[in-house]
Design a protein around this motif. Structure first.
Motif, PDB file in Angstrom:
ATOM      1  N   GLN A 113      -3.913  17.475  -6.607  1.00 19.60           N
ATOM      2  CA  GLN A 113      -5.453  17.797  -6.071  1.00 19.60           C
ATOM      3  C   GLN A 113      -5.798  17.042  -4.731  1.00 19.60           C
ATOM      4  OE1 GLN A 113      -4.948  17.552  -9.586  1.00 19.60           O
ATOM      5  NE2 GLN A 113      -4.869  19.652  -9.539  1.00 19.60           N
ATOM      6  N   THR A 114      -4.677  16.266  -4.251  1.00 19.16           N
ATOM      7  CA  THR A 114      -4.873  15.290  -3.296  1.00 19.16           C
ATOM      8  C   THR A 114      -4.033  15.712  -2.046  1.00 19.16           C
ATOM      9  OG1 THR A 114      -5.487  13.664  -4.712  1.00 19.16           O
ATOM     10  CG2 THR A 114      -4.930  13.022  -2.226  1.00 19.16           C
ATOM     11  N   THR A 115      -4.638  15.960  -0.868  1.00 20.80           N
ATOM     12  CA  THR A 115      -3.718  16.263   0.378  1.00 20.80           C
ATOM     13  C   THR A 115      -3.139  14.863   0.944  1.00 20.80           C
ATOM     14  OG1 THR A 115      -5.563  16.242   2.095  1.00 20.80           O
ATOM     15  CG2 THR A 115      -5.390  17.856   0.867  1.00 20.80           C
ATOM     16  N   PRO A 116      -2.253  15.064   1.816  1.00 21.70           N
ATOM     17  CA  PRO A 116      -1.723  13.734   2.375  1.00 21.70           C
ATOM     18  C   PRO A 116      -2.621  13.303   3.261  1.00 21.70           C
ATOM     19  CG  PRO A 116      -0.620  15.708   3.319  1.00 21.70           C
ATOM     20  CD  PRO A 116      -1.293  16.180   2.177  1.00 21.70           C
ATOM     21  N   LEU A 117      -3.527  14.057   4.036  1.00 20.26           N
ATOM     22  CA  LEU A 117      -4.598  13.329   4.933  1.00 20.26           C
ATOM     23  C   LEU A 117      -5.392  12.604   4.272  1.00 20.26           C
ATOM     24  CD1 LEU A 117      -5.053  16.435   7.253  1.00 20.26           C
ATOM     25  CD2 LEU A 117      -3.905  14.422   7.673  1.00 20.26           C
ATOM     26  N   GLU A 118      -6.013  13.131   3.151  1.00 20.75           N
ATOM     27  CA  GLU A 118      -6.677  12.321   2.236  1.00 20.75           C
ATOM     28  C   GLU A 118      -6.243  11.200   1.792  1.00 20.75           C
ATOM     29  OE1 GLU A 118      -9.258  15.963   0.200  1.00 20.75           O
ATOM     30  OE2 GLU A 118      -7.585  15.357  -0.668  1.00 20.75           O
ATOM     31  N   ALA A 119      -4.983  10.985   1.657  1.00 20.61           N
ATOM     32  CA  ALA A 119      -4.041   9.910   0.896  1.00 20.61           C
ATOM     33  C   ALA A 119      -3.701   9.047   1.993  1.00 20.61           C
ATOM     34  CB  ALA A 119      -2.867  10.284   0.307  1.00 20.61           C
ATOM     35  N   GLY A 120      -4.234   9.135   3.291  1.00 20.68           N
ATOM     36  CA  GLY A 120      -3.793   8.482   4.569  1.00 20.68           C
ATOM     37  C   GLY A 120      -2.365   8.391   4.873  1.00 20.68           C
ATOM     38  N   LEU A 121      -1.789   9.575   4.656  1.00 24.02           N
ATOM     39  CA  LEU A 121      -0.481   9.954   5.107  1.00 24.02           C
ATOM     40  C   LEU A 121      -0.525  10.757   6.344  1.00 24.02           C
ATOM     41  CD1 LEU A 121       1.262  10.344   1.477  1.00 24.02           C
ATOM     42  CD2 LEU A 121       1.123   8.306   2.935  1.00 24.02           C
ATOM     43  N   ALA A 175      -9.505  19.132  11.627  1.00 21.31           N
ATOM     44  CA  ALA A 175     -10.544  19.571  12.575  1.00 21.31           C
ATOM     45  C   ALA A 175     -11.915  18.932  12.118  1.00 21.31           C
ATOM     46  CB  ALA A 175     -10.695  21.169  12.722  1.00 21.31           C
ATOM     47  N   GLU A 176     -12.067  18.997  10.831  1.00 25.43           N
ATOM     48  CA  GLU A 176     -13.609  18.917  10.258  1.00 25.43           C
ATOM     49  C   GLU A 176     -13.651  17.466   9.811  1.00 25.43           C
ATOM     50  OE1 GLU A 176     -14.282  21.689   7.755  1.00 25.43           O
ATOM     51  OE2 GLU A 176     -14.422  23.444   8.692  1.00 25.43           O
ATOM     52  N   GLY A 177     -12.560  16.931   9.378  1.00 28.20           N
ATOM     53  CA  GLY A 177     -12.437  15.520   8.637  1.00 28.20           C
ATOM     54  C   GLY A 177     -12.321  15.771   7.034  1.00 28.20           C
ATOM     55  N   VAL A 178     -11.729  14.942   6.469  1.00 28.82           N
ATOM     56  CA  VAL A 178     -11.716  14.716   5.072  1.00 28.82           C
ATOM     57  C   VAL A 178     -13.023  14.360   4.584  1.00 28.82           C
ATOM     58  CG1 VAL A 178      -9.156  14.626   5.106  1.00 28.82           C
ATOM     59  CG2 VAL A 178     -10.655  12.487   4.968  1.00 28.82           C
ATOM     60  N   GLU A 179     -13.229  14.990   3.221  1.00 25.95           N
ATOM     61  CA  GLU A 179     -14.315  14.576   2.343  1.00 25.95           C
ATOM     62  C   GLU A 179     -14.250  13.083   1.716  1.00 25.95           C
ATOM     63  OE1 GLU A 179     -15.483  17.586  -0.276  1.00 25.95           O
ATOM     64  OE2 GLU A 179     -16.017  19.010   1.304  1.00 25.95           O
ATOM     65  N   LYS A 180     -12.905  12.778   1.175  1.00 24.49           N
ATOM     66  CA  LYS A 180     -12.489  11.524   0.713  1.00 24.49           C
ATOM     67  C   LYS A 180     -11.095  10.752   1.242  1.00 24.49           C
ATOM     68  CE  LYS A 180      -9.449  13.585  -2.997  1.00 24.49           C
ATOM     69  NZ  LYS A 180      -9.247  13.673  -4.418  1.00 24.49           N
ATOM     70  N   ARG A 181     -11.268   9.607   1.077  1.00 21.77           N
ATOM     71  CA  ARG A 181     -10.240   9.001   1.468  1.00 21.77           C
ATOM     72  C   ARG A 181      -9.851   7.780   0.680  1.00 21.77           C
ATOM     73  NH1 ARG A 181     -12.392   7.765   7.632  1.00 21.77           N
ATOM     74  NH2 ARG A 181     -11.393   9.555   8.488  1.00 21.77           N
ATOM     75  N   LEU A 182      -8.574   7.435   0.737  1.00 26.98           N
ATOM     76  CA  LEU A 182      -7.785   6.607  -0.214  1.00 26.98           C
ATOM     77  C   LEU A 182      -7.959   5.317   0.515  1.00 26.98           C
ATOM     78  CD1 LEU A 182      -6.237   5.863  -2.749  1.00 26.98           C
ATOM     79  CD2 LEU A 182      -4.076   6.070  -1.335  1.00 26.98           C
ATOM     80  N   VAL A 183      -8.655   4.223   0.075  1.00 31.19           N
ATOM     81  CA  VAL A 183      -9.078   3.049   0.940  1.00 31.19           C
ATOM     82  C   VAL A 183      -8.355   1.825   0.075  1.00 31.19           C
ATOM     83  CG1 VAL A 183     -10.916   3.869   2.014  1.00 31.19           C
ATOM     84  CG2 VAL A 183     -11.093   2.678  -0.394  1.00 31.19           C
ATOM     85  N   ALA A 242       0.897  -1.306   0.034  1.00 31.23           N
ATOM     86  CA  ALA A 242       0.135   0.037  -0.042  1.00 31.23           C
ATOM     87  C   ALA A 242       0.829   1.359   0.103  1.00 31.23           C
ATOM     88  CB  ALA A 242      -0.948  -0.006   1.102  1.00 31.23           C
ATOM     89  N   MET A 243       1.975   1.228  -1.104  1.00 27.90           N
ATOM     90  CA  MET A 243       2.630   2.468  -1.015  1.00 27.90           C
ATOM     91  C   MET A 243       2.265   3.188  -2.167  1.00 27.90           C
ATOM     92  SD  MET A 243       6.705   0.868  -0.197  1.00 27.90           S
ATOM     93  CE  MET A 243       7.039   0.508   1.501  1.00 27.90           C
ATOM     94  N   ALA A 244       1.977   4.478  -2.094  1.00 28.52           N
ATOM     95  CA  ALA A 244       1.427   5.426  -2.911  1.00 28.52           C
ATOM     96  C   ALA A 244       2.317   5.689  -4.095  1.00 28.52           C
ATOM     97  CB  ALA A 244       1.001   6.555  -2.348  1.00 28.52           C
ATOM     98  N   LEU A 245       2.040   5.439  -5.382  1.00 32.83           N
ATOM     99  CA  LEU A 245       2.592   6.190  -6.542  1.00 32.83           C
ATOM    100  C   LEU A 245       2.222   7.323  -7.023  1.00 32.83           C
ATOM    101  CD1 LEU A 245       4.195   5.306  -8.968  1.00 32.83           C
ATOM    102  CD2 LEU A 245       2.402   4.266 -10.095  1.00 32.83           C
TER     103      LEU A 245
END
Length: 375
Positions: free
Chosen positions: A254-262, A285-293, A243-246
């Motif tokens: 367009q993706t933040t590290p928090l959304e990417a599970g980092l 504080a508010e949580g991310v709208e999307k997550r990398l699963v 599960a290492m990101a490419l």
């Protein structure tokens, strides 16, 4: 580096790979080996023994400056000032929206007699030019020197549970003393070498930066010692199992590290301001709208990059990476989905060639090696 007739750049190890019957592919402007003896064979060699990868296409920057770590601090979310000489940090360069410009590893080498700090940064081949421009633009007023070593150095990854065993006879220093994500400047085959206990496979191993001629000699020695040559195909299946990101697929601007599970590399409580901090504070504080699963498919249908992810017939996300796991024997994938559909055990569907196939959100990584050093 030599240019092929198709204008793709070749690494110093190209001729050796050709002699070993490698199949080549175009990758980020380079003509790279995608496969030698077969993807499954190469993958299995790394999981159970040892394999070698030519990764000389990667960007290699030598950095120095009186306050080097402090200068990098404002560009990444990780606290680099906690690094001691011989330690490294995986991190990301961020834009103003906290989107990922690139992921990289910063290897801190310490201070010299004049008080200048030194580090090596390894970046992705496809983003090297962009990264260099970004760094230099933000260091215009800073006393930092960036020396691009990309064309001057070979880079070889030796990965697998037998990595120490096969490399140690060639190296002056005790490799078992190098901690995970540690590194050293030492002698290899009697010549200078930068050796780091890092990799992109989820296994124990080393990444070695040396003069091109020494890189050729090292590759030959490894081959004579029975080390399996591996291509980009196995590199991709190995990193995906771990599960290492490419970058360019699982990570982008367009993706933040928090959304990417980092989130583990975002150190908001340890450091001051940096580019993109306010966005990450809000997401924290508010949580991310999307997550990398992580997704595991039912059956052997493979979810590829770009395939739609659905819930109750509605498209809610997209697959970023997918393969049939050689180790696990099941189809696995990474995908971005809404936070509300990201919990472990959530069932979703992936559209594959016009038909939907069931997938389940599973814990990442898909595979955790029992061999990798945790020192």
């Amino acid at each position: 580096m030599a240019k092929s007739e198709s204008s793709l750049t070749r690494t110093p190890l190209y001729d050796l790979a050709a002699e070993q019957n490698a199949r080549f592919t175009a990758f980020a402007g380079w003509e790279m080996p995608v496969q030698f003896g077969g993807l499954k064979q190469e993958h299995q060699a790394v999981r159970t023994a040892v394999g070698a990868f030519d990764i000389s296409h990667m960007g290699k920057f030598a950095l120095k400056g009186k306050h080097l770590l402090q200068s990098i601090q404002g560009l990444v979310p990780s606290n680099l000032e906690r690094l001691q000489p011989g330690q490294a940090q995986y991190t990301v360069l961020l834009n103003n929206r906290a989107g990922v410009i690139d992921d990289l590893i910063v290897y801190y080498q310490g201070e010299d007699d004049t008080g200048e700090q030194h580090a090596i940064a390894i970046v992705n081949a496809a983003t090297k030019t962009k990264d260099k421009a970004w760094l230099r633009a933000h260091w215009e007023a800073a006393p930092v020197t960036l020396n691009d070593l990309s064309a001057e150095q070979a880079l070889i990854a030796i990965q697998g549970p037998r990595a120490v065993e096969v490399l140690q006879p060639l190296v002056k220093q005790d490799l078992s003393a190098i901690a995970f994500f540690g590194h050293t400047q030492t002698e290899l085959m009697g010549q200078p070498a930068f050796i780091a206990r890092t990799g992109y496979t989820g296994e124990d191993g080393f990444e070695i930066m040396v003069d091109p001629a020494l890189g050729v000699s090292l590759w030959q020695s490894l081959s004579e010692a029975g080390v399996t040559p591996c291509g980009l195909g196995a590199r991709d299946t190995l990193r995906l199992e771990a599960a290492m990101a490419l970058y360019g697929q699982d990570l982008d601007e367009q993706t933040t590290p928090l959304e990417a599970g980092l989130g583990w590399l975002v150190h908001l409580d340890e450091k001051g301001d940096f580019i993109g901090r306010s966005v990450l504070e809000q997401q924290k504080a508010e949580g991310v709208e999307k997550r990398l699963v992580g997704l595991q498919m039912e059956g052997r249908y493979i979810a590829r990059h770009g395939y739609p992810v659905l819930f109750e017939g509605e498209v809610i996300g997209e697959v970023t990476s997918g393969t049939l796991s050689p180790t696990l024997g099941v189809a696995i994938a990474l995908a971005y989905v809404p936070r509300s559909r990201s919990k472990i055990g959530q069932t979703l569907d992936v559209e594959i060639r016009g038909k939907t196939h069931r997938a389940t959100v599973v814990k990442k990584p898909f595979y955790r090696s029992p061999h990798r050093s945790r020192k």
